[in-house]
Structure formats: C-alpha cells, structure tokens
Scaffold this motif. Sequence first.
Motif, PDB file in Angstrom:
ATOM      1  N   ASN A  79       0.848  -1.190   0.000  1.00  0.00           N
ATOM      2  CA  ASN A  79       0.000   0.000   0.000  1.00  0.00           C
ATOM      3  C   ASN A  79       0.886   1.243   0.000  1.00  0.00           C
ATOM      4  O   ASN A  79       1.794   1.361   0.811  1.00  0.00           O
TER       5      ASN A  79
ATOM      6  N   SER B  75       2.772   2.183  -2.662  1.00  0.00           N
ATOM      7  CA  SER B  75       3.860   2.082  -3.651  1.00  0.00           C
ATOM      8  C   SER B  75       3.484   2.896  -4.881  1.00  0.00           C
ATOM      9  O   SER B  75       2.405   2.706  -5.430  1.00  0.00           O
TER      10      SER B  75
ATOM     11  N   LEU C 158       4.217  -0.638  -8.535  1.00  0.00           N
ATOM     12  CA  LEU C 158       4.248  -1.989  -7.967  1.00  0.00           C
ATOM     13  C   LEU C 158       4.495  -2.993  -9.086  1.00  0.00           C
ATOM     14  O   LEU C 158       3.752  -3.041 -10.062  1.00  0.00           O
TER      15      LEU C 158
ATOM     16  N   VAL D 271      -4.986  -4.532  -5.542  1.00  0.00           N
ATOM     17  CA  VAL D 271      -4.672  -3.189  -6.061  1.00  0.00           C
ATOM     18  C   VAL D 271      -5.889  -2.268  -5.999  1.00  0.00           C
ATOM     19  O   VAL D 271      -5.758  -1.068  -5.745  1.00  0.00           O
TER      20      VAL D 271
ATOM     21  N   VAL E 268      -1.863   2.579  -5.268  1.00  0.00           N
ATOM     22  CA  VAL E 268      -0.720   2.302  -6.138  1.00  0.00           C
ATOM     23  C   VAL E 268      -0.926   3.170  -7.365  1.00  0.00           C
ATOM     24  O   VAL E 268      -2.048   3.319  -7.839  1.00  0.00           O
TER      25      VAL E 268
ATOM     26  N   LEU F 273       0.956  -0.170 -12.088  1.00  0.00           N
ATOM     27  CA  LEU F 273       1.121  -1.593 -11.803  1.00  0.00           C
ATOM     28  C   LEU F 273       1.820  -2.278 -12.979  1.00  0.00           C
ATOM     29  O   LEU F 273       1.460  -2.051 -14.139  1.00  0.00           O
TER      30      LEU F 273
END
Length: 288
Positions: free
Chosen positions: A193, A195, A198, A229, A234, A237
């Motif tokens: 959580n 980031s 990710l 997610v 984030v 991704l």
Amino acid sequence: MKLTIHGYSTALYSTWYCIEELGILFDAGDGVVSHLLGKSGKIKQVFVSHEDRDHLAGLLAYNQLCAFHKPKIYFPKDTNSFRFLDEFFKKFDPQSLGTEWIPIQDKAVIKTKGGIQVEAVQNEHVIRAGQKSLSYKVFETKRKLKAEFINLNKYELIKVKTENGEDFLTEEIKTNILSFSGDTPVTDYERFNGSKILIHESTFLTRSETNQKQGKNLHSSLEEVMEMVSNIEVEQLILGHFSSRYDQGEVDQTIKKMKQHYGIKIPVHRIPIGKAVFNILGNDKCKM
Ligand SMILES: [Zn+2]
C-alpha cells in the motif's frame, strides 16, 4: 523520480527487472546480460528474491562480465544456492573477482546512492521455516523543514541549525517509489500500500488455479493481485511472471476484464510471455 524499467518475466523460465536510474537489478534470471548488453554495467546492486533457478541463472554471465565493477548481490539469508555460487564462481571464473555476496533478512535496509534505500520484506512463497523468500521495497528519502520552522528567515534557520543540529530543524520524508513482489501469494494488502510503482507476480489468471499441491511454493493469481490493487494506493502496476500455459490473448483479455470488474483506473503494464521489454512504463505495447 522518473524510472526506466526493463524486464523479462515468465514463470519457470526467467525473471529479471533492471531499474536503470537506480543501478538496481531485481532478480537475475537467464538472459539478463544478453538483453541489457552494455546497460548491464550500470547495475551495481542485485537483489534476488529467492533461490529458484529462473530467478538466479543469469548471475553466471553477469558475474563474469561485471564482477570488476564490484557489484553487491543481496539474497535471503537462509538459502544455500548463493554461497555455492560464490564458491563456484571463484573456481569457474577466477579472473572475475570483486562481487560481494550479502545475505539479508526481513526488514534489512540497504542504503544506495542519492537518498535511495531498499528494504527487504519476508514473503510467503516458500513455506518452510527460515528466511528463504523476500520482496523488496524502494524508498526515496528526503529531508524536509519541519512545519514549525516554515516562517523563519534564512538567518534564523542557520541559528536554529547551529544551536540544535539538522535533526531538530528537518525531518525525513520517505516515499515508496517502487515495490517488487518477487514470487509470493497475495497475503497482506498493507505490504505494498502506497507504492508509486508496484511490480507484482501474477503466475495464474484466477484464484482457483492457485490451489496448489501440498508442499509446493506459493504464487499469486491475476484475480487476487487486481483485487488487492483495487483496495490500496498504487499509481502504476506492472504484472509479470505469467505461466506459459496461457495464450497471450487470453492473458490480455482477462487483465482488461478484471480491470473493469475491480474499477482499476491506474495504468497497468504487463510483461508478455516469453518477451523482454525495454522501458516498460513508456512502452505502449505493454499497456493494458
Ligand atoms: Zn519464479
């Protein structure tokens, strides 16, 4: 901080991600140097998530070419392969000395250049006891003036600093600019959580496929990663480590379907099965 990320990640065969600006390699599967060519020399630190062969086989060529740069290779402390590799390389390539092999464990913090630090987080890929499998989180640290001093002028600030020291005047701000899951099941939503970027493994497409045989190492499914997610913060991704049992069209369709199902609005990039990708974040062919 803008990051240029190159990578390859197909389950069972090879996984590696090079973060060019940071001089960092996450995992070192087969083909790292043959794809990166001259860029391999920029890698100063290698963080290996676990000792499965598809995550370390590229070290053979990397060490031979880059040992003279004195790179550091970090690995989970309760593994044996890396110690054997170190001994083997010293005999196999005695002219290629200089690599430093460093065992690390959960919560280890490794400071790199320019206020960047990498933190190790134990994950659940290998269920046997001990520290055998790690995820990594990259933080950018900056010092910021504390709120109570914001209205002081230059001379007052110098006075406060001289009298009380830097730590009194400023505080450290940590930003999680990147996280790399390594191989792991999805177990803890809080872990990644916050980031900004990710990179997460997604070996299987659906949750039901992850119900593996007893004693086998554990992996994530796309379904679980997308659900996670949608519940955390984030900004971008990157999905990789897809099983080659799938057809690429099937993978892409499922990503689009799940993006919609979970209401995911952030950019999602995927590493195609069997292909290396340069500048993943800026490569339209990877964007879903
Ligand atoms: Zn793997």
